[in-house]
Design a protein around this motif. Structure first.
Motif, PDB file in Angstrom:
ATOM      1  N   GLU A   1       0.854  -1.193   0.000  1.00  0.00           N
ATOM      2  CA  GLU A   1       0.000   0.000   0.000  1.00  0.00           C
ATOM      3  C   GLU A   1       0.884   1.234   0.000  1.00  0.00           C
ATOM      4  OE1 GLU A   1      -3.339   2.303   2.765  1.00  0.00           O
ATOM      5  OE2 GLU A   1      -2.681   0.266   3.271  1.00  0.00           O
ATOM      6  N   LEU A   2       0.657   2.134  -0.938  1.00  0.00           N
ATOM      7  CA  LEU A   2       1.415   3.366  -1.011  1.00  0.00           C
ATOM      8  C   LEU A   2       0.864   4.388  -0.025  1.00  0.00           C
ATOM      9  CD1 LEU A   2       1.783   3.710  -4.894  1.00  0.00           C
ATOM     10  CD2 LEU A   2       3.382   2.665  -3.271  1.00  0.00           C
TER      11      LEU A   2
ATOM     12  N   ARG B   1       7.934  -2.384 -11.254  1.00  0.00           N
ATOM     13  CA  ARG B   1       9.079  -2.619 -12.129  1.00  0.00           C
ATOM     14  C   ARG B   1       9.199  -1.483 -13.148  1.00  0.00           C
ATOM     15  NH1 ARG B   1       8.162  -9.136 -13.204  1.00  0.00           N
ATOM     16  NH2 ARG B   1       8.759  -9.794 -11.080  1.00  0.00           N
ATOM     17  N   GLY B   2      10.397  -0.928 -13.241  1.00  0.00           N
ATOM     18  CA  GLY B   2      10.622   0.207 -14.118  1.00  0.00           C
ATOM     19  C   GLY B   2      10.382   1.539 -13.437  1.00  0.00           C
ATOM     20  N   PHE B   3       9.792   1.520 -12.227  1.00  0.00           N
ATOM     21  CA  PHE B   3       9.481   2.748 -11.509  1.00  0.00           C
ATOM     22  C   PHE B   3      10.308   2.917 -10.233  1.00  0.00           C
ATOM     23  CE2 PHE B   3       5.785   1.798 -14.025  1.00  0.00           C
ATOM     24  CZ  PHE B   3       5.345   3.028 -14.486  1.00  0.00           C
ATOM     25  N   ALA B   4      10.604   1.804  -9.554  1.00  0.00           N
ATOM     26  CA  ALA B   4      11.273   1.925  -8.254  1.00  0.00           C
ATOM     27  C   ALA B   4      12.182   0.730  -8.005  1.00  0.00           C
ATOM     28  CB  ALA B   4      10.230   2.022  -7.141  1.00  0.00           C
ATOM     29  N   ARG B   5      13.248   1.004  -7.253  1.00  0.00           N
ATOM     30  CA  ARG B   5      14.118  -0.059  -6.748  1.00  0.00           C
ATOM     31  C   ARG B   5      13.649  -0.378  -5.330  1.00  0.00           C
ATOM     32  NH1 ARG B   5      18.100   3.850  -8.929  1.00  0.00           N
ATOM     33  NH2 ARG B   5      19.116   2.952 -10.754  1.00  0.00           N
ATOM     34  N   VAL B   6      12.949  -1.460  -5.174  1.00  0.00           N
ATOM     35  CA  VAL B   6      12.341  -1.787  -3.893  1.00  0.00           C
ATOM     36  C   VAL B   6      13.373  -2.444  -2.974  1.00  0.00           C
ATOM     37  CG1 VAL B   6      10.521  -3.109  -2.733  1.00  0.00           C
ATOM     38  CG2 VAL B   6      10.095  -2.070  -4.978  1.00  0.00           C
TER      39      VAL B   6
ATOM     40  N   VAL C   1      14.568   4.592  -4.719  1.00  0.00           N
ATOM     41  CA  VAL C   1      14.548   3.475  -3.777  1.00  0.00           C
ATOM     42  C   VAL C   1      13.289   3.585  -2.927  1.00  0.00           C
ATOM     43  CG1 VAL C   1      15.666   2.396  -1.793  1.00  0.00           C
ATOM     44  CG2 VAL C   1      17.042   3.244  -3.701  1.00  0.00           C
ATOM     45  N   LEU C   2      12.525   2.509  -2.848  1.00  0.00           N
ATOM     46  CA  LEU C   2      11.295   2.468  -2.056  1.00  0.00           C
ATOM     47  C   LEU C   2      11.444   1.398  -0.983  1.00  0.00           C
ATOM     48  CD1 LEU C   2       8.347   3.650  -1.952  1.00  0.00           C
ATOM     49  CD2 LEU C   2       7.659   1.554  -3.134  1.00  0.00           C
ATOM     50  N   LEU C   3      11.351   1.798   0.262  1.00  0.00           N
ATOM     51  CA  LEU C   3      11.533   0.884   1.388  1.00  0.00           C
ATOM     52  C   LEU C   3      10.193   0.284   1.810  1.00  0.00           C
ATOM     53  CD1 LEU C   3      13.249  -0.351   3.693  1.00  0.00           C
ATOM     54  CD2 LEU C   3      12.792   1.751   4.991  1.00  0.00           C
ATOM     55  N   VAL C   4      10.184  -1.041   1.955  1.00  0.00           N
ATOM     56  CA  VAL C   4       9.014  -1.750   2.483  1.00  0.00           C
ATOM     57  C   VAL C   4       9.478  -2.512   3.721  1.00  0.00           C
ATOM     58  CG1 VAL C   4       7.195  -3.440   2.047  1.00  0.00           C
ATOM     59  CG2 VAL C   4       8.034  -1.997   0.174  1.00  0.00           C
ATOM     60  N   ALA C   5       9.020  -2.079   4.893  1.00  0.00           N
ATOM     61  CA  ALA C   5       9.435  -2.684   6.161  1.00  0.00           C
ATOM     62  C   ALA C   5       8.357  -3.648   6.641  1.00  0.00           C
ATOM     63  CB  ALA C   5       9.687  -1.596   7.203  1.00  0.00           C
ATOM     64  N   LEU C   6       8.783  -4.870   6.985  1.00  0.00           N
ATOM     65  CA  LEU C   6       7.833  -5.930   7.320  1.00  0.00           C
ATOM     66  C   LEU C   6       8.072  -6.453   8.740  1.00  0.00           C
ATOM     67  CD1 LEU C   6       9.103  -6.883   4.120  1.00  0.00           C
ATOM     68  CD2 LEU C   6       6.736  -7.587   4.216  1.00  0.00           C
ATOM     69  N   PRO C   7       7.200  -6.119   9.689  1.00  0.00           N
ATOM     70  CA  PRO C   7       7.340  -6.648  11.053  1.00  0.00           C
ATOM     71  C   PRO C   7       6.729  -8.053  11.162  1.00  0.00           C
ATOM     72  CG  PRO C   7       5.504  -5.123  10.962  1.00  0.00           C
ATOM     73  CD  PRO C   7       6.108  -5.142   9.579  1.00  0.00           C
ATOM     74  N   ILE C   8       7.420  -9.041  10.620  1.00  0.00           N
ATOM     75  CA  ILE C   8       6.850 -10.393  10.552  1.00  0.00           C
ATOM     76  C   ILE C   8       7.497 -11.368  11.524  1.00  0.00           C
ATOM     77  CG2 ILE C   8       6.136 -10.137   8.145  1.00  0.00           C
ATOM     78  CD1 ILE C   8       8.622 -11.677   7.315  1.00  0.00           C
ATOM     79  N   TYR C   9       8.502 -10.904  12.264  1.00  0.00           N
ATOM     80  CA  TYR C   9       9.142 -11.782  13.232  1.00  0.00           C
ATOM     81  C   TYR C   9       8.856 -11.291  14.647  1.00  0.00           C
ATOM     82  CZ  TYR C   9      11.513 -13.680   9.170  1.00  0.00           C
ATOM     83  OH  TYR C   9      11.780 -14.256   7.954  1.00  0.00           O
TER      84      TYR C   9
ATOM     85  N   PHE D   1       9.063   7.278  -0.782  1.00  0.00           N
ATOM     86  CA  PHE D   1      10.095   6.832   0.147  1.00  0.00           C
ATOM     87  C   PHE D   1       9.779   5.479   0.784  1.00  0.00           C
ATOM     88  CE2 PHE D   1      11.777   7.151   4.625  1.00  0.00           C
ATOM     89  CZ  PHE D   1      13.081   6.835   4.298  1.00  0.00           C
ATOM     90  N   ARG D   2       8.529   5.276   1.213  1.00  0.00           N
ATOM     91  CA  ARG D   2       8.166   4.034   1.885  1.00  0.00           C
ATOM     92  C   ARG D   2       6.800   3.551   1.414  1.00  0.00           C
ATOM     93  NH1 ARG D   2       7.153   3.016   7.071  1.00  0.00           N
ATOM     94  NH2 ARG D   2       6.609   5.134   7.692  1.00  0.00           N
ATOM     95  N   ALA D   3       6.585   2.247   1.571  1.00  0.00           N
ATOM     96  CA  ALA D   3       5.281   1.644   1.306  1.00  0.00           C
ATOM     97  C   ALA D   3       4.989   0.646   2.416  1.00  0.00           C
ATOM     98  CB  ALA D   3       5.261   0.958  -0.054  1.00  0.00           C
ATOM     99  N   MET D   4       3.714   0.288   2.544  1.00  0.00           N
ATOM    100  CA  MET D   4       3.278  -0.599   3.613  1.00  0.00           C
ATOM    101  C   MET D   4       2.939  -1.976   3.035  1.00  0.00           C
ATOM    102  SD  MET D   4       2.798  -0.088   6.928  1.00  0.00           S
ATOM    103  CE  MET D   4       2.297   1.642   7.020  1.00  0.00           C
TER     104      MET D   4
END
Length: 270
Positions: free
Chosen positions: A118-119, A131-136, A165-173, A193-196
């Motif tokens: 989610e943006l 793809r083609g828009f951001a380095r995730v 660069v788009l950061l996606v942080a995942l609190p899965i642990y 900058f970031r996505a969820m």
């Protein structure tokens, strides 16, 4: 066996599109592999047939049968055929192993591309749409590790944005899956900058598959960096090396989409 009724929508979509996308990308990355496999298989079979015939001729020569060819000639022919069988079998096996490794990598990337984010604008989309828009850059860890990584990324915010660069942080642990929006909520100015992550259980399953196929531990968290074309650029344990990303990745100076011949060939690949 998993029934059609119990398969979730993501699994159904992957089952329909995975093979097609993987095959197309595999052909694009190695356009001559299919031809080589056909040729190596043909030459291997041909050499095997020749070796069988040469073996019969050697036996006939050893027995002194009437009309038998000279032993030296048929022995040389047998040695040549056996050498050809070994050579083409080796080349065939090497190409098959390379193909299997490539397909496994592409399948992982396609499954990753099907996961949702989610943006900051509230828009939901599959990772493949970037793809083609951001380095995730993905980071998976405990809620506290995720907060620390997001805070560390803030120091490089503009540099990372300049490099798409788009950061996606995942609190899965941790003890249980955490609500990503509760750990590090998005702000309006985080659009570039970031996505969820959406559906954390699916993200957790993907990272679990990667861990099961490697010797890495999730204790310090895991990061995966993608190239502009969606291929995995690098991965490792701990926080993403944002300082290295800033040094290695090119800046998108005019803010437009990259349409060049070398799209996706950005920076060194680990």
């Amino acid at each position: 066996m998993t029934s059609q009724a119990t398969r979730n929508p993501l699994e159904e979509e992957l089952a329909r599109g995975d093979n097609i996308n993987v095959n197309l990308r595999s052909e694009a990355e190695a356009p001559w592999r299919t031809l080589r496999l056909v040729m190596f298989s043909f030459f291997c079979v041909s050499a095997t047939v020749g070796a069988v015939i040469a073996t019969v001729q050697v036996v006939s020569a050893l027995r002194g049968s009437d009309g038998a060819l000279p032993l030296n000639d048929v022995a040389t022919s047998l040695a040549v055929d056996l050498g050809a069988v070994g050579t083409f079998a080796f080349l065939l096996r090497r190409d098959l192993k390379a193909r299997d490794k490539q397909v496994a990598r592409l399948q992982r990337e396609e499954r990753l591309g099907a996961l949702q984010i989610e943006l900051a604008s509230g828009k939901l989309l599959r990772l493949t749409k970037l793809r083609g828009f951001a380095r995730v850059v993905l980071f998976a860890g405990t809620p506290e590790q995720v907060r620390q990584v997001v805070e560390a990324a803030e120091s490089y915010r503009q540099d990372l944005i300049d490099r798409t660069v788009l950061l996606v942080a995942l609190p899965i642990y941790g003890d249980s899956l955490s609500d990503a929006s509760g750990v590090c909520p998005l702000e309006k100015d985080d659009l570039k900058f970031r996505a969820m992550p959406v559906r954390l259980e699916e993200w957790s399953a993907w990272f679990g598959q990667q861990l099961s196929a490697s010797s890495k531990s999730a204790e310090q968290g895991l990061y995966v960096s993608l190239r502009l074309d969606g291929r995995v650029r690098g991965s490792g344990t701990g926080a993403p090396p944002f300082d290295r990303f800033v040094k290695q990745m090119a800046v998108n100076t005019d803010g437009s989409l990259w349409k060049g011949f070398l799209d996706g060939m950005d920076g060194r690949v680990n």
